[in-house]
Write an enzyme that holds these catalytic residues in place. Sequence first.
Site, mmCIF file in Angstrom:
data_model
loop_
_atom_site.group_PDB
_atom_site.id
_atom_site.type_symbol
_atom_site.label_atom_id
_atom_site.label_comp_id
_atom_site.label_asym_id
_atom_site.label_seq_id
_atom_site.Cartn_x
_atom_site.Cartn_y
_atom_site.Cartn_z
ATOM 1 N N CYS A 37 3.654 -6.090 -7.831
ATOM 2 C CA CYS A 37 4.723 -7.023 -7.495
ATOM 3 C C CYS A 37 5.130 -6.927 -6.034
ATOM 4 O O CYS A 37 4.698 -6.035 -5.316
ATOM 5 C CB CYS A 37 5.956 -6.718 -8.340
ATOM 6 S SG CYS A 37 5.613 -6.675 -10.089
ATOM 7 N N GLY A 71 2.663 -11.450 -6.451
ATOM 8 C CA GLY A 71 3.087 -11.783 -7.805
ATOM 9 C C GLY A 71 3.408 -13.253 -7.920
ATOM 10 O O GLY A 71 4.203 -13.774 -7.136
ATOM 11 N N ASN A 95 8.200 -2.358 -7.978
ATOM 12 C CA ASN A 95 6.760 -2.557 -7.839
ATOM 13 C C ASN A 95 6.098 -1.236 -8.214
ATOM 14 O O ASN A 95 6.351 -0.224 -7.571
ATOM 15 C CB ASN A 95 6.416 -2.943 -6.393
ATOM 16 C CG ASN A 95 4.915 -2.978 -6.129
ATOM 17 O OD1 ASN A 95 4.479 -2.770 -5.009
ATOM 18 N ND2 ASN A 95 4.118 -3.231 -7.133
ATOM 19 N N GLY A 96 5.263 -1.289 -9.244
ATOM 20 C CA GLY A 96 4.585 -0.065 -9.651
ATOM 21 C C GLY A 96 4.426 -0.011 -11.148
ATOM 22 O O GLY A 96 4.443 -1.045 -11.822
ATOM 23 N N CYS A 106 -2.372 3.733 -2.292
ATOM 24 C CA CYS A 106 -3.414 2.977 -3.003
ATOM 25 C C CYS A 106 -4.428 2.369 -2.031
ATOM 26 O O CYS A 106 -4.092 1.492 -1.235
ATOM 27 C CB CYS A 106 -2.743 1.875 -3.811
ATOM 28 S SG CYS A 106 -3.890 0.668 -4.472
ATOM 29 N N TYR A 129 -7.637 -5.494 -1.315
ATOM 30 C CA TYR A 129 -7.310 -6.805 -1.866
ATOM 31 C C TYR A 129 -5.817 -7.150 -1.912
ATOM 32 O O TYR A 129 -5.429 -8.274 -1.631
ATOM 33 C CB TYR A 129 -7.861 -6.906 -3.305
ATOM 34 C CG TYR A 129 -7.418 -8.151 -4.023
ATOM 35 C CD1 TYR A 129 -8.056 -9.363 -3.797
ATOM 36 C CD2 TYR A 129 -6.327 -8.136 -4.901
ATOM 37 C CE1 TYR A 129 -7.627 -10.528 -4.432
ATOM 38 C CE2 TYR A 129 -5.904 -9.294 -5.532
ATOM 39 C CZ TYR A 129 -6.559 -10.479 -5.296
ATOM 40 O OH TYR A 129 -6.137 -11.624 -5.917
ATOM 41 N N CYS A 170 -5.094 7.217 -2.910
ATOM 42 C CA CYS A 170 -5.480 7.183 -4.319
ATOM 43 C C CYS A 170 -6.676 6.244 -4.419
ATOM 44 O O CYS A 170 -6.562 5.060 -4.105
ATOM 45 C CB CYS A 170 -4.349 6.665 -5.205
ATOM 46 S SG CYS A 170 -4.885 6.438 -6.930
HETATM 47 P P1 AMP Z 1 -13.726 -10.869 -11.367
HETATM 48 O O1 AMP Z 1 -14.038 -12.317 -11.400
HETATM 49 O O2 AMP Z 1 -13.059 -10.402 -12.631
HETATM 50 O O3 AMP Z 1 -14.913 -10.009 -11.001
HETATM 51 O O4 AMP Z 1 -12.639 -10.626 -10.229
HETATM 52 C C1 AMP Z 1 -13.021 -10.522 -8.895
HETATM 53 C C2 AMP Z 1 -12.149 -11.377 -8.023
HETATM 54 O O5 AMP Z 1 -10.784 -11.105 -8.309
HETATM 55 C C3 AMP Z 1 -12.406 -11.061 -6.564
HETATM 56 O O6 AMP Z 1 -12.635 -12.281 -5.889
HETATM 57 C C4 AMP Z 1 -11.128 -10.399 -6.086
HETATM 58 O O7 AMP Z 1 -10.732 -10.947 -4.844
HETATM 59 C C5 AMP Z 1 -10.089 -10.708 -7.138
HETATM 60 N N1 AMP Z 1 -9.284 -9.532 -7.531
HETATM 61 C C6 AMP Z 1 -9.587 -8.239 -7.428
HETATM 62 N N2 AMP Z 1 -8.592 -7.466 -7.926
HETATM 63 C C7 AMP Z 1 -7.632 -8.289 -8.366
HETATM 64 C C8 AMP Z 1 -6.343 -8.117 -8.970
HETATM 65 N N3 AMP Z 1 -5.842 -6.919 -9.244
HETATM 66 N N4 AMP Z 1 -5.647 -9.225 -9.276
HETATM 67 C C9 AMP Z 1 -6.139 -10.432 -9.038
HETATM 68 N N5 AMP Z 1 -7.333 -10.684 -8.467
HETATM 69 C C10 AMP Z 1 -8.088 -9.624 -8.128
#
Ligand code: AMP
Length: 475
Positions: free
Chosen positions: A19, A46, A120-121, A252, A258, A449
């Site tokens: 968040c 979020g 957030n956490g 993290c 990302y 982490c």
């Molecule tokens: P996937 O299609 O499940 O392999 O998700 C990969 C895509 O999701 C990549 O383009 C990342 O930029 C994005 N992504 C990675 N981690 C997260 C996250 N925690 N929440 C939302 N999107 C994510």
Amino acid sequence: MFVTDIRQLKYQEALHDHCGVFGIYAPGEDVAKITYFALHSLQHRGQESAGIAVSDGRKLRSIRNLGLVTSVFHEDNLNKLKGFVAIGHNRYSTAGGNVHQNVQPFILSTKYKVFALAHNGNIVNANELAKKLTNIHRTTTSDTEVLTYTIYKAKREKWKDKIINAASTLKGAYSIVACSKKRLYAFRDPWGFRPLVIGRLGSYYVVSSETCALETIGASYVRDVTPGEIIEVDRNGLTTLGQIAKPNLKFCLFEYVYLARPDSVLNGELVHNVRRNSGKILAQESPVKADLVAAVPDSGTSAALGYASTSGIPFGEVLIKNRYIGRTFIQPEQHIRELGVKIKFNPMEKIVNGKNIVIVDDSIVRGTTMKKIVEILKKSGAKKIHIRVCSPPIRWPCFFGVDTPERKQLIASEKSVEEIRKFIVADSLKYLSLSGLIKASRQSDSSLCSACFTGKYPINVNYNFKKNIFEKEAT
Ligand code: AMP
């Protein structure tokens, strides 16, 4: 849904927040509007709900709802939030947790105390703590409510002592802003999993998840809230009230990959630069001959620029992103997620046709996005597609505030890199090494982490991966 035993929930149904939080103490300023603009800048953290709580010293009012910041707030309702201290929250949860009663800030209103709290956490031992909360009627399924009551119930008078007292029982990640009727508070777990920074706006202070929000509202960066630090802001200015425990920074690493916005600075490093460095290192680790380097927009753009500059292959755009579609990652059903990817990215056939292309993205989680992207680029006539991922394979779920799915849904937990390559039907697939990513972040290994890549959790979470449950209290 009223959940009494979080341990009985499957992991993906449990409560996880990734968040954005913001807080401000500024008499004479329109604190609600400033919080609104800050939440706008933190929208990437979020997108499921948003909320602002404001106090004028006597009354604490709040507006909280499901939806984006722009749909929850408008001129009229913001005008009703008068006061000098405010906190705000953008929430990102799993599908099961995205219900109205979980929208934050969480408001605690009793005969003696009123305060609002935004988190957030993720509290790993929320279930154990919930059991100890007698005479509390829980109204949400969120670990934030457990955390708030644990602090409130701590046998101390002052906030500072309550937080220190309660914090010794909290296990997990928390970057928190809170306000009472007259004061703003902020505190962060001793591991500092999630970011939290202090800014200055004229003669007043603000606290934010990321520095990008400070720039938006015209505030300047002062410093990070140090891991374990509790601060209070009131008419006397900013005071460090105390220290929860000795800091043991485990920031993290995925924030750099990302989660954070590229224009934010985390631990002294601009996120865009870290991503660019990671692309450069990946180009050294895994070179390939191609006509074009392109990104999966926007998450892969900084890294793709780095890959292009080191490899000498020109950078170009091949996928146009529909910016109004929202996130595909969070859709609970796989077929809808797949459709989402198609609607989200449109390939430019005239550019793609007949080319060998390197596609750079930040991460692969389930593999849904990459598989579709390779498919649509091949359909548009690409000769070869080489996938370069600017993080190591994600093999382990996060328990500290990132909503990664249960282990078996993480493609790299079940498949080798070669098997993933076959699954996404790419001509080659390479991931950045962990040492390469850490080098790109310019942080020390021991201050990070990286459990989603290694399975080495800084806190023992006592999670049974086979049964998908927390077995006993986290230690
Ligand atoms: P996937 O299609 O499940 O392999 O998700 C990969 C895509 O999701 C990549 O383009 C990342 O930029 C994005 N992504 C990675 N981690 C997260 C996250 N925690 N929440 C939302 N999107 C994510």
